[in-house]
Structures are given as C-alpha cells and as structure tokens.
Motif scaffolding. Structure first.
Motif, short mmCIF file in Angstrom:
data_model
loop_
_atom_site.label_atom_id
_atom_site.label_comp_id
_atom_site.label_asym_id
_atom_site.label_seq_id
_atom_site.Cartn_x
_atom_site.Cartn_y
_atom_site.Cartn_z
N ALA A 1 0.82 -1.22 0.00
CA ALA A 1 0.00 0.00 0.00
C ALA A 1 0.85 1.27 0.00
CB ALA A 1 -0.96 0.01 1.18
N SER A 2 1.99 1.20 -0.67
CA SER A 2 2.85 2.37 -0.75
C SER A 2 2.16 3.48 -1.56
CB SER A 2 4.20 2.01 -1.39
OG SER A 2 3.99 1.34 -2.63
N MET A 3 2.49 4.72 -1.24
CA MET A 3 1.81 5.86 -1.85
C MET A 3 2.62 6.40 -3.03
SD MET A 3 0.13 9.32 -0.26
CE MET A 3 1.61 9.92 0.55
N GLY A 4 2.11 6.13 -4.23
CA GLY A 4 2.67 6.70 -5.43
C GLY A 4 1.73 7.76 -6.01
N SER A 5 1.93 8.08 -7.27
CA SER A 5 1.15 9.15 -7.89
C SER A 5 -0.34 8.83 -7.95
CB SER A 5 1.67 9.43 -9.30
OG SER A 5 1.64 8.23 -10.08
N VAL A 6 -0.70 7.58 -8.22
CA VAL A 6 -2.12 7.23 -8.32
C VAL A 6 -2.79 7.25 -6.96
CG1 VAL A 6 -3.70 5.31 -8.78
CG2 VAL A 6 -2.02 5.95 -10.48
N VAL A 7 -2.14 6.70 -5.95
CA VAL A 7 -2.72 6.73 -4.60
C VAL A 7 -2.95 8.16 -4.16
CG1 VAL A 7 -2.28 6.23 -2.16
CG2 VAL A 7 -1.76 4.50 -3.89
N GLY A 8 -1.95 9.02 -4.34
CA GLY A 8 -2.09 10.43 -3.95
C GLY A 8 -3.19 11.13 -4.72
N GLU A 9 -3.26 10.87 -6.03
CA GLU A 9 -4.27 11.53 -6.86
C GLU A 9 -5.68 11.06 -6.52
OE1 GLU A 9 -5.80 14.07 -9.82
OE2 GLU A 9 -3.87 14.01 -8.78
N LYS A 10 -5.86 9.77 -6.31
CA LYS A 10 -7.19 9.25 -5.99
C LYS A 10 -7.69 9.78 -4.65
CE LYS A 10 -8.40 5.04 -7.15
NZ LYS A 10 -8.44 3.57 -7.39
#
Length: 287
Positions: free
Chosen positions: A131-140
């Motif tokens: 569950a690391s936070m990349g660009s998609v996690v941050g954007e969603k």
C-alpha cells in the motif's frame, strides 16, 4: 526382531500421515506468537482470538463489512501509475500485481452509505506494494477529498501503508503535500474527516493525510509510526518499550483518539457521522 522394528516404523509413519490429514492449516499471530487455525482466523475476520490483534484484510472485504449493501460507487476505478523515473521492471511488477490482486493500485476510493449516512470512503490495500503511496494513490485520495467538499460529505479513510513508493522517486514524496493540502481545503469548508488506522500505517502516509483526521481511530494492536523501531533506537541510542508504535501506545501518548474493534467499527462510524449531522437525508439537504 526385524519384523517388529518394521511394524513400529510403519505404525509411526501411518500415525503421522493420519495426523497430517486431519490437521487444519494454521498461522502464527505476529503479536502474541500463538498458533491459530486459519479457519478460525477467517471466521473472526482476521482477528487473533488470543491477543485481539487485528490483522490485514483486503480493501474489498473492508468495504463489504463497513458500508451498506450495494451502496458503494467507486471513483477513478481505471486509474493506473506510469513509470515517471523509468524505474527498472516497475511496469512489469505492477502488471503482475494487478493480475494477482484484482486491484489497479493500492487504494480504492468511492462514495457509499453507512447505516444510511452518505460518505466518501477510501481504503488502502497492503497486498499492492505494501500500500505504498505513489502518484495514483495520492491523486485518488486528493480527488476523493475534492468530491467530498463539492458534495458536502464527510470523508473516512482506512489507512495501511509502508510509506512512499520509492519506484516513483520525488513524484511519490510530492503526494504527501498534495493529500495534506486536500485535507486542509476540505476542513476549511467545514467537512468532517475520520481516519481509521489499520495494520500497518507507517512512513509518508502517517506523516501526511493519515495523521490529519478530525477524529483518529485505530484498530487494536496495529502498528502505527513513521520510521521503524531499529532506526529510532539507533538514532536516540535507547531501548524502546515493547509496545512502541502499537495502537495502544499511540493512544496513551495522545496520537490516537480511540481504539475500536473491527466488529464494532461500522456502528461506531455510523454513530460519529450522526453526531456530526450526517444522516440519511444529508444528500437531499445538499441538493
């Protein structure tokens, strides 16, 4: 004599074979180290019956046990990460994870109801790159807060993460500021934000939106922190308490407001939503 020895060995072999045939799959609790049958563990929805440690469950299972049946409408379901810094084999690894987990990335966001109260909900899933936070996690997550602000709805985030996603470099670290900014804008408009910390919530997620809830809830015995125990001990040159960074320790230090068992989570969230004025007719009021 040889025949007697053979019979003894044969009996032992058959006994072991029979025992393995009836033994049920089991697992060891990472907190109390007790052995639990997998069947019992799953019956309790991944909760240890001995120490009450609340283990990891998938995002879809979390949504299923939290929101009203057939009320969940997913946001940004098709969004996937690119490879912004051309990290070797990153795209291949993600494709393999999508096939293995059925997820597009490490968080699912959407709109739902909890006992009639409308909410925007986000659930992180540790099966996808921890569950690391990349660009998609941050954007969603950012979009979820923006939509909640537009609709005047509360936000509930179930966090679980190993931190920022190293495969996306500085782009990943930028998500900490972006999600924190989205939380602030939601708060400025009077929106309620409830965080539910699950196992584990660490790194950049803890250092950003996971720590910014108006109400911060944690499940029992889950790990919550920023840096790992060894890093902290090495830095301060001191032995840390055995319960360091567990939910109970964090509550004692004032970081967590309340600890809620999984079986009571849905009712607790419903009660908090109603206390803050979010009821079944909130959508009608907001037009």
């Amino acid at each position: 004599m040889l025949e007697d020895i053979f019979n003894v060995v044969k009996k032992r072999f058959n006994d072991d074979e029979d025992k393995s045939a009836v033994e049920k799959p089991s697992l060891k609790c990472p907190r109390c180290q007790s052995t639990i049958t997998l069947e019992r563990y799953e019956e309790l929805r991944s909760v240890c019956p001995n120490c009450n440690y609340h283990g990891r469950i998938s995002a879809k299972e979390r949504i299923e046990i939290t929101v009203d049946k057939d009320s969940f409408v997913e946001y940004d379901a098709d969004m996937i990460s690119c490879n912004p810094i051309d990290f070797p084999e990153y795209e291949e690894k993600q494709q393999a994870l999508r096939e293995a987990t059925g997820l597009r990335d490490a968080v699912i966001t959407g709109e739902a109801k909890i006992k009639g109260s409308p909410v925007v909900i986000g659930v992180m899933d540790s099966r996808y790159m921890m569950a690391s936070m990349g660009s998609v996690v941050g954007e969603k997550i950012t979009r979820a807060f923006e939509r909640a602000s537009e609709k005047k709805l509360p936000v509930i985030m179930f966090t679980a993460s190993g931190g920022a996603r190293m495969q996306e470099g500085i782009v990943s670290l930028m998500q900490m500021a972006k999600t924190s900014g989205a939380v602030k804008l939601h708060s400025d408009k009077g929106g309620l934000y409830i965080t539910v910390l699950t196992d584990p919530t660490t790194g950049g997620v803890t250092a950003s939106f996971a720590s910014l809830g108006d109400i911060i809830i944690a499940e029992p015995k889950v790990l919550v922190g920023f840096a790992g125990r060894r890093v902290v001990e090495g830095t301060i040159k001191q032995r840390l308490p055995d319960d360091f960074q567990l939910a109970e320790f964090m509550q004692d230090k004032g970081f967590v407001d309340m600890i809620v068992e999984r079986k009571k989570m849905r009712s607790t969230l419903s009660h908090l939503l109603k206390l803050h004025g979010y009821t079944a007719d909130t959508e009608v009021q907001n037009g």
